[in-house]
Design a protein around this motif. Structure first.
Motif, PDB file in Angstrom:
ATOM      1  N   LEU A   9       0.827  -1.200  -0.116  1.00 61.29           N
ATOM      2  CA  LEU A   9      -0.009   0.010   0.032  1.00 61.29           C
ATOM      3  C   LEU A   9       0.817   1.314   0.079  1.00 61.29           C
ATOM      4  N   LEU A  10       2.110   1.356   0.955  1.00 62.71           N
ATOM      5  CA  LEU A  10       2.941   2.356   1.052  1.00 62.71           C
ATOM      6  C   LEU A  10       3.442   2.677  -0.601  1.00 62.71           C
ATOM      7  N   SER A  11       3.674   1.640  -1.269  1.00 63.17           N
ATOM      8  CA  SER A  11       4.247   1.700  -2.655  1.00 63.17           C
ATOM      9  C   SER A  11       3.179   2.229  -3.601  1.00 63.17           C
ATOM     10  N   ASP A  12       1.995   1.727  -3.457  1.00 65.97           N
ATOM     11  CA  ASP A  12       1.045   2.440  -4.386  1.00 65.97           C
ATOM     12  C   ASP A  12       0.763   3.738  -3.968  1.00 65.97           C
ATOM     13  N   LEU A  13       0.758   4.388  -2.803  1.00 67.68           N
ATOM     14  CA  LEU A  13       0.575   5.501  -2.418  1.00 67.68           C
ATOM     15  C   LEU A  13       1.829   6.677  -2.849  1.00 67.68           C
ATOM     16  N   ILE A  14       2.718   5.971  -3.082  1.00 68.12           N
ATOM     17  CA  ILE A  14       4.162   6.819  -3.398  1.00 68.12           C
ATOM     18  C   ILE A  14       4.226   7.225  -4.603  1.00 68.12           C
ATOM     19  N   ASP A  15       4.513   8.378  -5.212  1.00 67.61           N
ATOM     20  CA  ASP A  15       4.808   8.505  -6.513  1.00 67.61           C
ATOM     21  C   ASP A  15       6.063   8.789  -6.827  1.00 67.61           C
ATOM     22  N   GLY A  16       6.485   8.829  -8.044  1.00 70.53           N
ATOM     23  CA  GLY A  16       7.941   8.800  -8.444  1.00 70.53           C
ATOM     24  C   GLY A  16       8.681   9.929  -8.005  1.00 70.53           C
ATOM     25  N   GLU A  17       8.135  11.211  -7.455  1.00 72.42           N
ATOM     26  CA  GLU A  17       8.836  12.352  -6.959  1.00 72.42           C
ATOM     27  C   GLU A  17       9.238  11.922  -5.837  1.00 72.42           C
ATOM     28  N   THR A  18       8.922  11.156  -4.862  1.00 68.41           N
ATOM     29  CA  THR A  18       9.081  10.859  -3.509  1.00 68.41           C
ATOM     30  C   THR A  18      10.548  10.162  -3.378  1.00 68.41           C
ATOM     31  N   LEU A  19      11.211  10.748  -2.355  1.00 71.18           N
ATOM     32  CA  LEU A  19      12.579   9.805  -1.987  1.00 71.18           C
ATOM     33  C   LEU A  19      12.130   9.246  -0.755  1.00 71.18           C
ATOM     34  N   THR A  20      12.690   7.583  -0.892  1.00 77.49           N
ATOM     35  CA  THR A  20      12.499   6.867   0.294  1.00 77.49           C
ATOM     36  C   THR A  20      14.005   6.400   0.603  1.00 77.49           C
ATOM     37  N   ILE A  21      13.744   6.183   2.080  1.00 75.02           N
ATOM     38  CA  ILE A  21      15.137   5.708   2.743  1.00 75.02           C
ATOM     39  C   ILE A  21      14.752   4.466   3.608  1.00 75.02           C
ATOM     40  N   THR A  22      15.364   3.175   3.434  1.00 72.89           N
ATOM     41  CA  THR A  22      14.865   2.458   4.173  1.00 72.89           C
ATOM     42  C   THR A  22      16.104   1.790   5.172  1.00 72.89           C
ATOM     43  N   ASN A  23      15.569   1.022   6.025  1.00 73.11           N
ATOM     44  CA  ASN A  23      16.542   0.338   6.963  1.00 73.11           C
ATOM     45  C   ASN A  23      16.980  -0.898   6.383  1.00 73.11           C
ATOM     46  N   LEU A  24      17.497  -2.057   7.116  1.00 70.54           N
ATOM     47  CA  LEU A  24      17.965  -3.238   6.600  1.00 70.54           C
ATOM     48  C   LEU A  24      16.774  -4.412   6.275  1.00 70.54           C
ATOM     49  N   THR A  25      17.470  -5.437   5.838  1.00 77.52           N
ATOM     50  CA  THR A  25      16.742  -6.566   5.803  1.00 77.52           C
ATOM     51  C   THR A  25      15.173  -6.663   5.210  1.00 77.52           C
ATOM     52  N   THR A  26      14.220  -6.890   6.114  1.00 74.31           N
ATOM     53  CA  THR A  26      12.912  -7.253   5.546  1.00 74.31           C
ATOM     54  C   THR A  26      12.523  -5.934   4.739  1.00 74.31           C
ATOM     55  N   ASN A  27      12.531  -4.795   5.124  1.00 75.75           N
ATOM     56  CA  ASN A  27      12.073  -3.517   4.471  1.00 75.75           C
ATOM     57  C   ASN A  27      12.723  -3.429   3.193  1.00 75.75           C
ATOM     58  N   ALA A  28      14.186  -3.439   3.427  1.00 78.83           N
ATOM     59  CA  ALA A  28      14.949  -3.166   2.177  1.00 78.83           C
ATOM     60  C   ALA A  28      14.502  -4.196   0.987  1.00 78.83           C
ATOM     61  N   ARG A  29      14.640  -5.429   1.287  1.00 73.28           N
ATOM     62  CA  ARG A  29      14.215  -6.592   0.390  1.00 73.28           C
ATOM     63  C   ARG A  29      13.157  -6.245  -0.236  1.00 73.28           C
ATOM     64  N   MET A  30      12.005  -6.022   0.766  1.00 75.17           N
ATOM     65  CA  MET A  30      10.442  -5.884  -0.144  1.00 75.17           C
ATOM     66  C   MET A  30      10.673  -4.593  -0.950  1.00 75.17           C
ATOM     67  N   TRP A  31      11.086  -3.616  -0.184  1.00 75.77           N
ATOM     68  CA  TRP A  31      10.959  -2.308  -0.855  1.00 75.77           C
ATOM     69  C   TRP A  31      11.511  -2.279  -2.447  1.00 75.77           C
ATOM     70  N   SER A  32      12.822  -2.916  -2.380  1.00 75.56           N
ATOM     71  CA  SER A  32      13.528  -2.780  -3.773  1.00 75.56           C
ATOM     72  C   SER A  32      12.725  -3.656  -4.758  1.00 75.56           C
ATOM     73  N   ALA A  33      11.761  -4.550  -4.284  1.00 71.33           N
ATOM     74  CA  ALA A  33      10.954  -5.160  -5.260  1.00 71.33           C
ATOM     75  C   ALA A  33       9.747  -4.443  -5.696  1.00 71.33           C
ATOM     76  N   LEU A  34       9.246  -3.670  -4.630  1.00 73.97           N
ATOM     77  CA  LEU A  34       7.908  -2.892  -4.933  1.00 73.97           C
ATOM     78  C   LEU A  34       8.410  -1.452  -5.619  1.00 73.97           C
ATOM     79  N   HIS A  35       9.525  -1.099  -5.281  1.00 80.16           N
ATOM     80  CA  HIS A  35       9.600   0.555  -5.717  1.00 80.16           C
ATOM     81  C   HIS A  35      10.465   0.575  -7.101  1.00 80.16           C
ATOM     82  N   GLY A  36      11.022  -0.535  -7.607  1.00 76.48           N
ATOM     83  CA  GLY A  36      11.639  -0.485  -8.731  1.00 76.48           C
ATOM     84  C   GLY A  36      12.542   0.675  -9.092  1.00 76.48           C
ATOM     85  N   GLU A  37      12.526   1.581 -10.038  1.00 76.02           N
ATOM     86  CA  GLU A  37      13.706   2.337 -10.300  1.00 76.02           C
ATOM     87  C   GLU A  37      13.477   3.780  -9.573  1.00 76.02           C
ATOM     88  N   ARG A  38      12.332   3.901  -8.750  1.00 76.28           N
ATOM     89  CA  ARG A  38      12.241   4.973  -8.291  1.00 76.28           C
ATOM     90  C   ARG A  38      13.138   5.479  -7.001  1.00 76.28           C
TER      91      ARG A  38
END
Lengths: 195, 170
Positions: A9-38
């Motif tokens: 849901l977070l990925s769906d609500l964030i546009d390509g203009e937003t900058l995201t910063i993640t911590n380690l492991t689970t968040n990073a692994r899932m976010w890199s799949a969801l967030h693509g090249e943003r």
């Protein structure tokens, strides 16, 4: 709430203009799949996600920055709550996915009796919330991403037994990940540095 | 630190277009921090831990904003893990000015044995991280050293540390 559903849901609500910063492991692994090249900086070590995001937010004051942190990471550097409360960048949103355990380690609990949102409130962050249902989460997330003030959300999530999506972040060098992030920032019209 | 080195540092920071000043206030550099806080050119952020200070400065720097983290040698050691990640791991140009507590001339009231630990550990620690550093103890070289160190920092994608001592600090 399922951790993966909240991330989706977070990925769906964030546009390509937003900058995201993640911590380690689970968040990073899932976010890199969801967030693509943003533009996203993945996998900051324990305790460093929120203060790093504050720094990025100060460099891009007119652009939304979202810190995607975890409970284990946050509690190792809770002083960052005080700094974030003091600086309170209006363009920063922090979302802490609190699954109650360290990464995929089963029953190695992070904090059994600690209320992270109350800690943030005590640190001086004006807008905090603990979210336990998808309805609460979606409402608070939409409001936070639209707000011109710093908001701190704690999403109480269940650990996913298997991650439904995992990206390639773990396979990339961290220098390479950083360079990709910097290259993306340099293409933005409000990049404050030398191109 | 008295008014003159504080003035020289501020002039050098402005010449380098560094307008984000991040610090965990400590005694030897308090006059510098107070002068920065009184100067509208700067945005001054007071952090609650050195790890957070290193990370915040790194976040700003990677996003193109020119920033400096002002701390002490003890704080640098406290922020060491963050410095390891931002330096050798990611290669982010974090520019740091640190008071060299424990160097000759420190009569600020902390016991000598405690200060000696900072002196014994500080430089080997930076060497172990392979982070470029230089000791600055003369006012006449202060501005140029800040300019040169910051240039190397931002063009080499590595942190750089200036350890302030001697007539700059005491």
């Amino acid at each position: 709430m399922k951790h993966s559903a909240c991330m989706k849901l977070l990925s769906d609500l964030i546009d390509g203009e937003t900058l995201t910063i993640t911590n380690l492991t689970t968040n990073a692994r899932m976010w890199s799949a969801l967030h693509g090249e943003r533009p996203s900086f993945y996998g900051l070590n324990m305790g460093l996600c929120l203060p790093f995001a504050v720094g990025v937010a100060l460099a891009f004051p007119k652009r939304r920055v979202v810190a995607i942190d975890g409970d284990g990471s946050l509690i190792i550097e809770t002083s960052s709550l005080i700094t974030a409360a003091d600086v309170r960048p209006a363009n920063l949103t922090a979302v802490v996915f609190d699954n109650g355990v360290y990464a995929g380690m089963g029953e190695t609990a992070t904090a059994r009796r600690t209320d992270l949102a109350k800690m943030a409130e005590g640190a001086g962050i004006a807008h905090t919330a603990t979210l336990r249902t998808m309805e609460e989460y979606e409402k608070a997330l939409r409001a936070a991403l639209a707000a011109q003030e710093f908001r701190f959300l704690v999403a109480k999530v269940e650990r996913d037994d298997t991650l439904p999506f995992t990206g390639s972040y773990i396979k990339r060098s961290e220098r390479g990940m950083k360079e990709s992030f910097v290259d993306a920032l340099k293409r933005l019209p409000d990049y404050p540095g030398e191109r | 630190m008295d008014a003159e080195p504080a003035r020289l540092i501020i002039e050098a920071l402005k010449e380098e277009k560094i307008d984000l000043y991040v610090t965990l206030p400590e005694e030897p550099t308090v006059s510098l921090t107070q002068a920065v806080q009184a100067d509208p050119y700067f945005q001054c952020v007071t952090v609650a831990s050195e790890d957070g200070g290193v990370a915040l400065t790194a976040g700003a720097a990677i996003a193109g904003r020119r920033a400096v983290f002002v701390t002490g040698i003890a704080g640098l050691l406290k922020g060491g893990l963050a410095l390891m990640h931002m330096g050798p791991q990611y290669g982010i140009p974090v520019f740091i000015l640190a008071s060299y507590r424990g160097d000759f001339g420190d009569r600020s009231g902390i016991s000598g044995s405690k200060l000696q630990v900072f002196r014994q550990v500080g430089e080997p620690f930076l060497q172990a991280l392979r982070i470029p550093y230089q000791i600055v103890g003369e006012r006449r070289t202060l501005k140029r050293t800040i300019r040169d160190a910051h240039f190397m920092c931002r063009t080499s994608d590595m942190p750089a540390v200036l350890l302030l001592t001697g007539e700059v600090l005491w």
